[in-house]
Design a protein around this motif. Sequence first.
Motif, PDB file in Angstrom:
ATOM      1  N   ALA A   1       0.829  -1.207   0.000  1.00 17.36           N
ATOM      2  CA  ALA A   1       0.000   0.000   0.000  1.00 17.36           C
ATOM      3  C   ALA A   1       0.863   1.256   0.000  1.00 17.36           C
ATOM      4  CB  ALA A   1      -0.924  -0.014   1.219  1.00 17.36           C
ATOM      5  N   ARG A   2       1.960   1.230   0.749  1.00 18.22           N
ATOM      6  CA  ARG A   2       2.830   2.417   0.788  1.00 18.22           C
ATOM      7  C   ARG A   2       3.553   2.632  -0.544  1.00 18.22           C
ATOM      8  NH1 ARG A   2       6.720   1.589   4.415  1.00 18.22           N
ATOM      9  NH2 ARG A   2       6.051  -0.480   5.116  1.00 18.22           N
ATOM     10  N   ASP A   3       3.894   1.538  -1.242  1.00 18.12           N
ATOM     11  CA  ASP A   3       4.481   1.692  -2.577  1.00 18.12           C
ATOM     12  C   ASP A   3       3.458   2.231  -3.571  1.00 18.12           C
ATOM     13  OD1 ASP A   3       7.001   0.971  -1.880  1.00 18.12           O
ATOM     14  OD2 ASP A   3       6.996  -0.998  -2.865  1.00 18.12           O
ATOM     15  N   VAL A   4       2.216   1.762  -3.468  1.00 16.05           N
ATOM     16  CA  VAL A   4       1.164   2.283  -4.350  1.00 16.05           C
ATOM     17  C   VAL A   4       0.959   3.775  -4.082  1.00 16.05           C
ATOM     18  CG1 VAL A   4      -1.318   2.194  -4.851  1.00 16.05           C
ATOM     19  CG2 VAL A   4      -0.012   0.068  -4.633  1.00 16.05           C
ATOM     20  N   ALA A   5       0.954   4.169  -2.800  1.00 16.62           N
ATOM     21  CA  ALA A   5       0.783   5.584  -2.464  1.00 16.62           C
ATOM     22  C   ALA A   5       1.883   6.445  -3.073  1.00 16.62           C
ATOM     23  CB  ALA A   5       0.777   5.745  -0.940  1.00 16.62           C
ATOM     24  N   ARG A   6       3.078   5.884  -3.144  1.00 13.45           N
ATOM     25  CA  ARG A   6       4.205   6.670  -3.638  1.00 13.45           C
ATOM     26  C   ARG A   6       4.275   6.696  -5.164  1.00 13.45           C
ATOM     27  NH1 ARG A   6      10.550   5.824  -1.811  1.00 13.45           N
ATOM     28  NH2 ARG A   6      11.418   7.555  -3.049  1.00 13.45           N
TER      29      ARG A   6
ATOM     30  N   ALA B   1      -6.013   6.533  -4.591  1.00 15.47           N
ATOM     31  CA  ALA B   1      -7.222   7.344  -4.437  1.00 15.47           C
ATOM     32  C   ALA B   1      -8.457   6.558  -4.865  1.00 15.47           C
ATOM     33  CB  ALA B   1      -7.090   8.627  -5.256  1.00 15.47           C
ATOM     34  N   ALA B   2      -8.320   5.731  -5.922  1.00 19.62           N
ATOM     35  CA  ALA B   2      -9.452   4.908  -6.372  1.00 19.62           C
ATOM     36  C   ALA B   2      -9.763   3.815  -5.358  1.00 19.62           C
ATOM     37  CB  ALA B   2      -9.130   4.297  -7.734  1.00 19.62           C
ATOM     38  N   LEU B   3      -8.719   3.207  -4.775  1.00 17.55           N
ATOM     39  CA  LEU B   3      -8.938   2.156  -3.774  1.00 17.55           C
ATOM     40  C   LEU B   3      -9.802   2.656  -2.626  1.00 17.55           C
ATOM     41  CD1 LEU B   3      -5.352   0.614  -3.369  1.00 17.55           C
ATOM     42  CD2 LEU B   3      -7.230  -0.254  -4.731  1.00 17.55           C
ATOM     43  N   GLU B   4      -9.578   3.917  -2.240  1.00 20.37           N
ATOM     44  CA  GLU B   4     -10.270   4.453  -1.073  1.00 20.37           C
ATOM     45  C   GLU B   4     -11.380   5.424  -1.425  1.00 20.37           C
ATOM     46  OE1 GLU B   4      -9.812   3.138   1.639  1.00 20.37           O
ATOM     47  OE2 GLU B   4      -7.873   2.128   1.441  1.00 20.37           O
ATOM     48  N   GLY B   5     -11.579   5.699  -2.727  1.00 21.56           N
ATOM     49  CA  GLY B   5     -12.616   6.644  -3.127  1.00 21.56           C
ATOM     50  C   GLY B   5     -12.342   8.043  -2.617  1.00 21.56           C
ATOM     51  N   LEU B   6     -11.076   8.456  -2.657  1.00 19.00           N
ATOM     52  CA  LEU B   6     -10.682   9.781  -2.160  1.00 19.00           C
ATOM     53  C   LEU B   6     -10.786  10.785  -3.304  1.00 19.00           C
ATOM     54  CD1 LEU B   6      -9.514  11.248   0.372  1.00 19.00           C
ATOM     55  CD2 LEU B   6      -7.252  10.966  -0.689  1.00 19.00           C
ATOM     56  N   GLY B   7     -11.801  11.614  -3.258  1.00 18.35           N
ATOM     57  CA  GLY B   7     -12.016  12.556  -4.358  1.00 18.35           C
ATOM     58  C   GLY B   7     -11.064  13.729  -4.340  1.00 18.35           C
ATOM     59  N   ALA B   8     -10.871  14.348  -3.176  1.00 18.34           N
ATOM     60  CA  ALA B   8     -10.077  15.573  -3.076  1.00 18.34           C
ATOM     61  C   ALA B   8      -8.753  15.303  -2.371  1.00 18.34           C
ATOM     62  CB  ALA B   8     -10.855  16.633  -2.301  1.00 18.34           C
ATOM     63  N   THR B   9      -7.697  15.912  -2.892  1.00 15.02           N
ATOM     64  CA  THR B   9      -6.391  15.840  -2.234  1.00 15.02           C
ATOM     65  C   THR B   9      -6.481  16.535  -0.874  1.00 15.02           C
ATOM     66  OG1 THR B   9      -5.307  15.897  -4.385  1.00 15.02           O
ATOM     67  CG2 THR B   9      -3.968  16.460  -2.464  1.00 15.02           C
TER      68      THR B   9
ATOM     69  N   ALA C   1      -7.229   7.732   8.795  1.00 12.96           N
ATOM     70  CA  ALA C   1      -6.665   6.372   8.679  1.00 12.96           C
ATOM     71  C   ALA C   1      -5.871   6.186   7.389  1.00 12.96           C
ATOM     72  CB  ALA C   1      -7.786   5.332   8.765  1.00 12.96           C
ATOM     73  N   LEU C   2      -6.332   6.784   6.280  1.00 13.93           N
ATOM     74  CA  LEU C   2      -5.630   6.598   5.012  1.00 13.93           C
ATOM     75  C   LEU C   2      -4.251   7.253   5.050  1.00 13.93           C
ATOM     76  CD1 LEU C   2      -5.525   5.543   2.171  1.00 13.93           C
ATOM     77  CD2 LEU C   2      -6.767   7.574   1.398  1.00 13.93           C
TER      78      LEU C   2
ATOM     79  N   GLN D   1      -2.869  12.309  -2.228  1.00 18.93           N
ATOM     80  CA  GLN D   1      -3.400  12.804  -3.496  1.00 18.93           C
ATOM     81  C   GLN D   1      -4.759  12.178  -3.784  1.00 18.93           C
ATOM     82  OE1 GLN D   1      -0.761  12.995  -7.009  1.00 18.93           O
ATOM     83  NE2 GLN D   1      -2.395  11.949  -8.140  1.00 18.93           N
ATOM     84  N   GLY D   2      -5.712  13.023  -4.190  1.00 18.04           N
ATOM     85  CA  GLY D   2      -7.049  12.538  -4.514  1.00 18.04           C
ATOM     86  C   GLY D   2      -7.236  12.371  -6.012  1.00 18.04           C
ATOM     87  N   LEU D   3      -8.425  11.927  -6.393  1.00 15.74           N
ATOM     88  CA  LEU D   3      -8.738  11.734  -7.804  1.00 15.74           C
ATOM     89  C   LEU D   3      -8.778  13.060  -8.558  1.00 15.74           C
ATOM     90  CD1 LEU D   3     -11.540   9.090  -7.254  1.00 15.74           C
ATOM     91  CD2 LEU D   3      -9.381   8.664  -8.439  1.00 15.74           C
ATOM     92  N   ASP D   4      -8.957  14.172  -7.823  1.00 17.12           N
ATOM     93  CA  ASP D   4      -9.026  15.464  -8.498  1.00 17.12           C
ATOM     94  C   ASP D   4      -7.693  15.891  -9.093  1.00 17.12           C
ATOM     95  OD1 ASP D   4      -7.653  15.898  -6.158  1.00 17.12           O
ATOM     96  OD2 ASP D   4      -8.816  17.648  -5.516  1.00 17.12           O
ATOM     97  N   ALA D   5      -6.632  15.142  -8.846  1.00 18.93           N
ATOM     98  CA  ALA D   5      -5.311  15.501  -9.387  1.00 18.93           C
ATOM     99  C   ALA D   5      -5.193  15.160 -10.868  1.00 18.93           C
ATOM    100  CB  ALA D   5      -4.211  14.769  -8.607  1.00 18.93           C
ATOM    101  N   VAL D   6      -6.102  14.341 -11.384  1.00 20.68           N
ATOM    102  CA  VAL D   6      -6.039  13.953 -12.801  1.00 20.68           C
ATOM    103  C   VAL D   6      -7.407  14.157 -13.435  1.00 20.68           C
ATOM    104  CG1 VAL D   6      -4.212  12.257 -12.423  1.00 20.68           C
ATOM    105  CG2 VAL D   6      -6.601  11.538 -12.298  1.00 20.68           C
TER     106      VAL D   6
END
Length: 450
Positions: free
Chosen positions: A256-261, A268-276, A304-305, A318-323
């Motif tokens: 998970a930490r490698d994916v975050a980096r 962001a998709a895994l967790e449904g995080l819309g905004a950074t 938690a994320l 970073q959220g989905l709004d970055a792209v």
Amino acid sequence: MTAAVAHSILAVLAPGEQQHLDSARQMQALSFAVHIPLVCFGTAFPALVLFTEWLSHRTGDPELRRLAKRWSRIMVALFAIGVITGTILSFEMGLLWPSFTATFGSVFGLGFAIEGFSFFVEAIFLGIYVYGWDRLSPRAHMWSLVPVVLTGFTGSFMVIAVNAWMNHPSGFRLVAGRAVDVHPWHALFDNVYFWHELVHMYIAGYIVTGFVLAACYGFAWMRGDRTRYTHAALAIPLTVAALAAPVQILVGDWAARDVARYQPVKLAALEGLGATQRGAPVHVLGWFDSDRDDVRYGVKVPRALSFLAFHDFNAKVQGLDAVPAADRPPVNVVRYAFQTMVGIGTLLAFLGLFYLFVRLRWRRLPETVWFYRALVLAGPLSVVALIAGWVTTEVGRQPWVVYGFMRTEQAVTGAGPIPWGYAALVIVYVGVGAAVVWILRRLANSEVTA
């Protein structure tokens, strides 16, 4: 002449209107769903058979030798089926995604070449091992399985190296649509994204193989078969799976930490995080609403994320709004696949810890019937978690086939007969599935002498 033929084939298969993109994706997904459980058995099962035979030599227990002998027959049957599904996958790589292989084949081709070499060595020594029962000395026979264990690992090692490169490409430059300055070794084996994928998949192989075998023998145990043979057939794979399942949680944290980096959009998709944001939450379950860019009806766990991704409760995620929306994967598909994998994996870890506690505390198998009912379910659930994990990895990378360099719609073939191929593929897999059930039932009911 060869180049002319290759160009002719590529011209036929070249991307057209991508009208069959979804069909091509579904065909590839179907083949992976069939093949990946067999890969788990290819990497872990030879090691379990080797350990059982070694234990039979050490203890002189004829039931362990009989068990190793039966498992070796099953191992060969699954290997043969894996040859069928693996060959189909190889053809699909070239036929469904011709631009991918034409553009990047020089980068990842080394991995598949070594994987092919591993396969041939594995097949040779598997034949020696199976036909060597009662023909080779006990020590020579046992050692003939060691190359199978090693090549089972190296084969999957190479395929995972290619997948890690697709997720975090390096070792080349893309100039005018062509890969130049190619360094295959650096691309495949000096990739920071590679190691967590390798360890994660390898441990998953032992979890799936262990729980599937334990589920079969746990069912027999629950129905009253308490022989020494069934005890060994249950305890060996269950102990391996019980040790591997809790470790996988730690490896999952690393992944998970490698994916975050390296793939923040996937996280962001895994967790449904819309905004950074800093102090990003985790939502358990719920539904991602693309209009609101947020999760609805989920259980929110504040900060938690940020902690899980960066080990810092106030870290910026970073959220989905970055792209742009066109560069996002299908969020709900990825979220539910991820939560399915994590949920089942956690339950398997608890089941494994309970077994280990009973085993260490009272030096026996658990006695409650509820444990065996859970164990029977754990076999198929471990396969579901495995496939959910691959959906998370592959769909989470979308819309890219090579992350940041080639979109999947650019790689797919424009050939017309895709629907016919899809139908043929389904028919083949139905036939293979029926053959697997028939073969395994025959092997389970056949008499094996020590």
